[in-house]
Write a protein that holds these residues in place. Structure first.
Motif, short mmCIF file in Angstrom:
data_model
loop_
_atom_site.label_atom_id
_atom_site.label_comp_id
_atom_site.label_asym_id
_atom_site.label_seq_id
_atom_site.Cartn_x
_atom_site.Cartn_y
_atom_site.Cartn_z
N LEU A 1 24.20 -5.20 -7.02
CA LEU A 1 23.08 -4.77 -7.93
C LEU A 1 23.84 -3.42 -9.13
CD1 LEU A 1 19.90 -4.11 -6.21
CD2 LEU A 1 20.60 -6.18 -7.54
N SER A 2 24.68 -2.86 -8.46
CA SER A 2 25.23 -1.68 -9.56
C SER A 2 26.19 -2.36 -10.44
CB SER A 2 25.79 -0.38 -8.67
OG SER A 2 26.69 -1.08 -7.97
N THR A 3 26.85 -3.37 -10.26
CA THR A 3 27.95 -4.16 -10.80
C THR A 3 27.20 -4.63 -12.26
OG1 THR A 3 29.51 -4.59 -9.24
CG2 THR A 3 29.59 -5.65 -11.06
N VAL A 4 26.06 -5.30 -11.87
CA VAL A 4 25.25 -6.14 -12.84
C VAL A 4 24.67 -4.96 -13.69
CG1 VAL A 4 23.50 -7.68 -13.26
CG2 VAL A 4 24.92 -7.98 -11.23
N ALA A 5 24.10 -3.99 -13.27
CA ALA A 5 23.63 -2.97 -13.91
C ALA A 5 24.82 -2.19 -15.07
CB ALA A 5 22.97 -1.71 -13.20
N ARG A 6 25.77 -2.16 -14.33
CA ARG A 6 26.94 -1.34 -15.06
C ARG A 6 27.49 -2.38 -16.16
NH1 ARG A 6 29.59 0.08 -11.15
NH2 ARG A 6 31.15 -1.97 -10.70
N PHE A 7 27.32 -3.75 -15.94
CA PHE A 7 27.89 -4.86 -16.64
C PHE A 7 27.06 -4.84 -17.81
CE2 PHE A 7 26.63 -9.22 -18.03
CZ PHE A 7 27.71 -9.81 -18.60
N ALA A 8 25.70 -4.61 -18.19
CA ALA A 8 24.64 -4.70 -18.76
C ALA A 8 24.97 -3.50 -19.84
CB ALA A 8 23.34 -4.59 -18.23
N GLN A 9 25.30 -2.19 -19.34
CA GLN A 9 25.59 -1.14 -19.93
C GLN A 9 26.78 -1.30 -20.71
OE1 GLN A 9 25.47 1.93 -16.80
NE2 GLN A 9 23.16 1.67 -16.63
N THR A 10 27.99 -1.90 -20.01
CA THR A 10 29.24 -2.09 -20.90
C THR A 10 28.90 -2.89 -22.09
OG1 THR A 10 30.50 -2.17 -18.59
CG2 THR A 10 31.64 -3.04 -20.26
N LEU A 11 28.08 -3.67 -21.84
CA LEU A 11 27.74 -4.45 -23.00
C LEU A 11 26.84 -3.80 -24.29
CD1 LEU A 11 27.09 -8.11 -22.14
CD2 LEU A 11 29.04 -7.27 -22.82
N GLY A 12 26.48 -2.66 -23.94
CA GLY A 12 25.83 -1.65 -24.69
C GLY A 12 24.27 -1.61 -24.91
N PHE A 13 24.03 -2.14 -23.62
CA PHE A 13 22.31 -2.24 -23.29
C PHE A 13 21.93 -1.16 -22.23
CE2 PHE A 13 23.58 -6.47 -24.50
CZ PHE A 13 22.70 -6.86 -25.56
#
Length: 297
Positions: free
Chosen positions: A62-74
């Protein structure tokens, strides 16, 4: 320092999150890349799946998906999900407009289908680019060009054609605008620029080494450097002080740069018209003179 900061540019709205994801791929971690590739294969997954389901499908946490969203600027997965829902809706509307279930060109497509798919791709590239225009950034660049003693354009391959088009437009209204497709000539010219000059570096991927090198030299010489690219935070984007972004999606089966070139031309046309407006009536005589020179040719 420019009047428009890099931070302000990075806060601009990305209309096409799918294109943004493609552009971000080179900078993602291995775990995030797994998520990105699965989403690019089927963007509707983000719309349909909760974060726990997507993480399970991608074989990650879950943390990887959340971090992925934040990497894209969300701010998080919820905001990412909203943007993907919007992007999918836009894509579906484009398909319906041309009566297509899929806009990817296949070798077995007939000529009518090819024409419809190219039309959908190119209209979509222009629409998404114009919707995402950072008007403050364009205005900043137009004002700089309007008062610049010299403008140099860098671009190689298909981007060289875009650079030539802008160089011709500027020359017709009396500017000392230059472009060379030879990287040695381009970088030598960049070294001779001075403060007050403007250098525009064009690369769809933002990774063309020769274009990036010319921009580096131009910036060191004191010119305002402007990146025109489809890839925010690309190497070219980071080298230049200012960036203008297109939103073109090239189909996997592409015989040449099509959507990217159309999007570049559209954005540069907006920039050129603003330059003309800044110059006012002073452009009338150069335009008349160049028109007279080519009549009958």
């Amino acid at each position: 320092m420019t009047d428009v900061s890099r931070a302000e540019r990075e806060r601009s709205v990305d209309v096409d999150v799918i294109a943004a994801l493609r552009g971000a791929l080179p900078g993602l971690s291995a775990a995030e890349t797994k998520v990105a590739e699965r989403i690019l294969a089927d963007p509707t997954l983000v719309v349909d799946l909760a974060i726990t389901d997507l993480a399970r499908l991608c074989g990650t946490s879950l943390s990887t998906v959340a971090r992925f969203a934040q990497t894209l600027g969300f701010s998080g997965y919820r905001e990412l999900r909203v943007e993907f829902a919007r992007a999918v809706a836009v894509a579906q509307a484009e398909h319906e407009r041309f009566g297509l279930d899929d806009t990817l060109i296949d070798l077995r497509d007939d000529i009518e289908t090819v024409a419809a798919k190219i039309g959908a791709h190119e209209i979509g590239a222009i629409e998404q680019t114009v919707l995402a225009v950072d008007f403050a950034m364009v205005e900043h660049v137009a004002a700089a060009i309007a008062r610049a003693p010299r403008i140099q354009l860098f671009g190689h391959g298909a981007s060289s054609l875009t650079a030539q088009d802008m160089q011709f437009k500027l020359a017709r209204i009396g500017y000392a605008a230059t472009h060379s497709g030879d990287p040695h000539v381009a970088v030598a010219g960049a070294a001779l620029l001075v403060e007050g000059d403007v250098a525009i570096a064009i690369s769809h991927s933002g990774e063309t080494a020769e274009t990036r090198r010319s921009a580096e030299v131009a910036r060191a010489a004191g010119a305002l450097t402007v990146a025109l690219t489809n890839a925010p935070n690309s190497p070219l984007d980071r080298v230049c002080e200012v960036a203008l972004h297109t939103k073109a999606k090239e189909a996997p089966l592409r015989m040449a740069a099509m959507s990217s070139r159309i999007a570049q031309l559209a954005l540069l046309d907006v920039l050129f018209v603003r330059v003309v407006q800044h110059r006012g009536e002073s452009v009338n005589e150069p335009l008349r003179a160049t028109r007279r020179a080519v009549i009958g040719r």
